[in-house]
Design a protein around this motif. Structure first.
Motif, PDB file in Angstrom:
ATOM      1  N   PRO A  35       0.833  -1.208   0.000  1.00 39.09           N
ATOM      2  CA  PRO A  35       0.000   0.000   0.000  1.00 39.09           C
ATOM      3  C   PRO A  35       0.861   1.248   0.000  1.00 39.09           C
ATOM      4  N   LYS A  36       0.276   2.336  -0.436  1.00 37.92           N
ATOM      5  CA  LYS A  36       1.014   3.594  -0.479  1.00 37.92           C
ATOM      6  C   LYS A  36       1.418   4.018   0.933  1.00 37.92           C
ATOM      7  N   ALA A  37       2.637   4.476   1.050  1.00 40.81           N
ATOM      8  CA  ALA A  37       3.124   4.996   2.324  1.00 40.81           C
ATOM      9  C   ALA A  37       2.960   6.511   2.399  1.00 40.81           C
ATOM     10  N   ARG A  38       2.586   7.121   1.287  1.00 36.27           N
ATOM     11  CA  ARG A  38       2.403   8.567   1.212  1.00 36.27           C
ATOM     12  C   ARG A  38       1.081   8.874   0.518  1.00 36.27           C
ATOM     13  N   ALA A  39       0.755  10.153   0.432  1.00 33.00           N
ATOM     14  CA  ALA A  39      -0.546  10.541  -0.115  1.00 33.00           C
ATOM     15  C   ALA A  39      -0.704  10.151  -1.580  1.00 33.00           C
ATOM     16  N   PHE A  40       0.397  10.224  -2.340  1.00 36.10           N
ATOM     17  CA  PHE A  40       0.324   9.949  -3.769  1.00 36.10           C
ATOM     18  C   PHE A  40       1.464   9.020  -4.177  1.00 36.10           C
ATOM     19  N   ARG A  41       1.229   8.336  -5.296  1.00 33.82           N
ATOM     20  CA  ARG A  41       2.269   7.485  -5.879  1.00 33.82           C
ATOM     21  C   ARG A  41       2.376   7.795  -7.370  1.00 33.82           C
ATOM     22  N   ALA A  42       3.590   8.084  -7.822  1.00 36.86           N
ATOM     23  CA  ALA A  42       3.867   8.283  -9.247  1.00 36.86           C
ATOM     24  C   ALA A  42       4.763   7.153  -9.716  1.00 36.86           C
ATOM     25  N   VAL A  43       4.483   6.626 -10.900  1.00 34.30           N
ATOM     26  CA  VAL A  43       5.238   5.492 -11.436  1.00 34.30           C
ATOM     27  C   VAL A  43       5.724   5.823 -12.840  1.00 34.30           C
ATOM     28  N   GLN A  44       6.964   5.433 -13.118  1.00 34.62           N
ATOM     29  CA  GLN A  44       7.498   5.440 -14.476  1.00 34.62           C
ATOM     30  C   GLN A  44       7.977   4.032 -14.772  1.00 34.62           C
ATOM     31  N   ALA A  45       7.651   3.512 -15.950  1.00 28.07           N
ATOM     32  CA  ALA A  45       8.079   2.169 -16.351  1.00 28.07           C
ATOM     33  C   ALA A  45       8.973   2.280 -17.574  1.00 28.07           C
ATOM     34  N   GLY A  46      10.130   1.647 -17.501  1.00 26.75           N
ATOM     35  CA  GLY A  46      11.068   1.680 -18.621  1.00 26.75           C
ATOM     36  C   GLY A  46      12.491   1.549 -18.126  1.00 26.75           C
ATOM     37  N   THR A  47      13.371   1.179 -19.008  1.00 26.86           N
ATOM     38  CA  THR A  47      14.765   1.029 -18.620  1.00 26.86           C
ATOM     39  C   THR A  47      15.313   2.349 -18.080  1.00 26.86           C
ATOM     40  N   MET A  48      16.175   2.236 -17.079  1.00 27.19           N
ATOM     41  CA  MET A  48      16.785   3.428 -16.487  1.00 27.19           C
ATOM     42  C   MET A  48      18.086   3.707 -17.230  1.00 27.19           C
ATOM     43  N   GLU A  49      17.971   4.520 -18.264  1.00 30.84           N
ATOM     44  CA  GLU A  49      19.107   4.893 -19.111  1.00 30.84           C
ATOM     45  C   GLU A  49      18.826   6.274 -19.683  1.00 30.84           C
ATOM     46  N   PRO A  50      19.833   6.939 -20.255  1.00 23.87           N
ATOM     47  CA  PRO A  50      19.690   8.355 -20.608  1.00 23.87           C
ATOM     48  C   PRO A  50      18.476   8.680 -21.475  1.00 23.87           C
ATOM     49  N   ARG A  51      18.147   7.848 -22.448  1.00 21.96           N
ATOM     50  CA  ARG A  51      17.029   8.166 -23.345  1.00 21.96           C
ATOM     51  C   ARG A  51      15.711   8.295 -22.607  1.00 21.96           C
ATOM     52  N   LYS A  52      15.531   7.525 -21.537  1.00 25.31           N
ATOM     53  CA  LYS A  52      14.281   7.548 -20.775  1.00 25.31           C
ATOM     54  C   LYS A  52      14.238   8.678 -19.740  1.00 25.31           C
ATOM     55  N   ARG A  53      15.385   9.317 -19.497  1.00 25.22           N
ATOM     56  CA  ARG A  53      15.481  10.459 -18.586  1.00 25.22           C
ATOM     57  C   ARG A  53      14.869  10.173 -17.207  1.00 25.22           C
ATOM     58  N   PRO A  54      15.247   9.073 -16.571  1.00 24.07           N
ATOM     59  CA  PRO A  54      14.676   8.787 -15.247  1.00 24.07           C
ATOM     60  C   PRO A  54      15.034   9.837 -14.206  1.00 24.07           C
ATOM     61  N   GLY A  55      16.193  10.478 -14.371  1.00 20.50           N
ATOM     62  CA  GLY A  55      16.583  11.522 -13.432  1.00 20.50           C
ATOM     63  C   GLY A  55      15.627  12.703 -13.446  1.00 20.50           C
ATOM     64  N   ASP A  56      15.064  13.018 -14.624  1.00 19.30           N
ATOM     65  CA  ASP A  56      14.088  14.105 -14.704  1.00 19.30           C
ATOM     66  C   ASP A  56      12.855  13.778 -13.865  1.00 19.30           C
ATOM     67  N   PHE A  57      12.416  12.547 -13.935  1.00 18.53           N
ATOM     68  CA  PHE A  57      11.260  12.108 -13.151  1.00 18.53           C
ATOM     69  C   PHE A  57      11.537  12.257 -11.656  1.00 18.53           C
ATOM     70  N   ILE A  58      12.700  11.788 -11.225  1.00 20.23           N
ATOM     71  CA  ILE A  58      13.067  11.877  -9.809  1.00 20.23           C
ATOM     72  C   ILE A  58      13.140  13.329  -9.356  1.00 20.23           C
ATOM     73  N   ARG A  59      13.811  14.174 -10.144  1.00 22.04           N
ATOM     74  CA  ARG A  59      13.956  15.579  -9.760  1.00 22.04           C
ATOM     75  C   ARG A  59      12.612  16.297  -9.744  1.00 22.04           C
ATOM     76  N   ALA A  60      11.721  15.941 -10.671  1.00 19.14           N
ATOM     77  CA  ALA A  60      10.405  16.581 -10.705  1.00 19.14           C
ATOM     78  C   ALA A  60       9.600  16.243  -9.450  1.00 19.14           C
ATOM     79  N   VAL A  61       9.656  14.985  -9.022  1.00 21.36           N
ATOM     80  CA  VAL A  61       8.979  14.612  -7.778  1.00 21.36           C
ATOM     81  C   VAL A  61       9.555  15.414  -6.617  1.00 21.36           C
ATOM     82  N   GLU A  62      10.863  15.549  -6.576  1.00 20.07           N
ATOM     83  CA  GLU A  62      11.517  16.302  -5.503  1.00 20.07           C
ATOM     84  C   GLU A  62      11.081  17.766  -5.529  1.00 20.07           C
TER      85      GLU A  62
END
Length: 214
Positions: A35-62
């Protein structure tokens, strides 16, 4: 394929058919999703590599300032140092999950309050269609592959690739309104239903029939 039948078509006559996408909600491993430990949950699915820009997702949540956990499901290849430092500082808020079977990965997607695909490039963005079929509101980078299919304010919220501030603001917009999440999730699902395996096969047959006739 056409050339194997001796058909030589000019390049301008060829068509690109989008892949068919299927999900089977009855098969999802929901019992494996905490279950969620916080009010909201955001998910991204895909390989963690530069083309998918996973760091952008993390920084945006922050930057969003939301009480939200961020989950990325996919094989890890690379993430920038700044984003990794954010993840390591709050491991309960940021989860990087590798090697999940499809039924578990899609269960994570289904559990999300919002689904994000922050990629810098995509050929189709299959994960976005899967999330849409699971009735999730979409946050998508504005890429050519979505043109005429996913439209900002109609069936998703979009942001220019790499625009972390706008992505964070879009997250806040979705978090602020359950009605907007409902509306965009419903519209995304209706859009994705036009891209099933059955319709892909039908379109392929029609294209082949037209080409053979020509």
């Amino acid at each position: 394929i056409l050339r194997s039948f001796g058909i030589q078509q000019p390049a301008s006559k060829f068509h690109v058919l989008p892949n068919g996408v299927e999900v089977f909600p009855e098969r999802l491993a929901r019992d494996k999703i905490p279950p969620k430990a916080r009010a909201f949950r955001a998910v991204q699915a895909g390989t963690m590599e530069p083309r998918k820009r996973p760091g952008d997702f993390i920084r945006a949540v922050e930057r969003s300032g939301l009480d939200m956990e961020a989950v990325i499901c996919g094989k890890f290849f690379h993430m920038d140092d700044e984003a990794l430092a954010i993840v390591k500082a709050e491991p309960q808020k940021y989860r990087l999950l590798e090697g999940l079977p499809d039924d578990e990965l899609l269960a994570w997607v289904e559990s999300a309050d919002m689904f994000c695909l922050a990629s810098g490039s995509e050929t189709q963005g299959i994960a976005a269609y899967e999330a849409a079929l699971l009735y999730r509101p979409l946050l998508l980078s504005d890429l050519p592959c979505y043109e005429g299919i996913f439209r900002h304010g109609r069936n998703c919220l979009m942001f220019p690739p790499g625009h972390i501030t706008l992505l964070a603001l879009s997250m806040r917009s979705l978090a602020a309104s359950s009605g907007l999440r409902e509306e965009l999730g419903r519209a995304a699902q209706a859009t994705a239903r036009d891209y099933t395996q059955e319709r892909f096969c039908r379109r392929f047959d029609e294209l082949m029939a037209t080409a053979m006739g020509a």
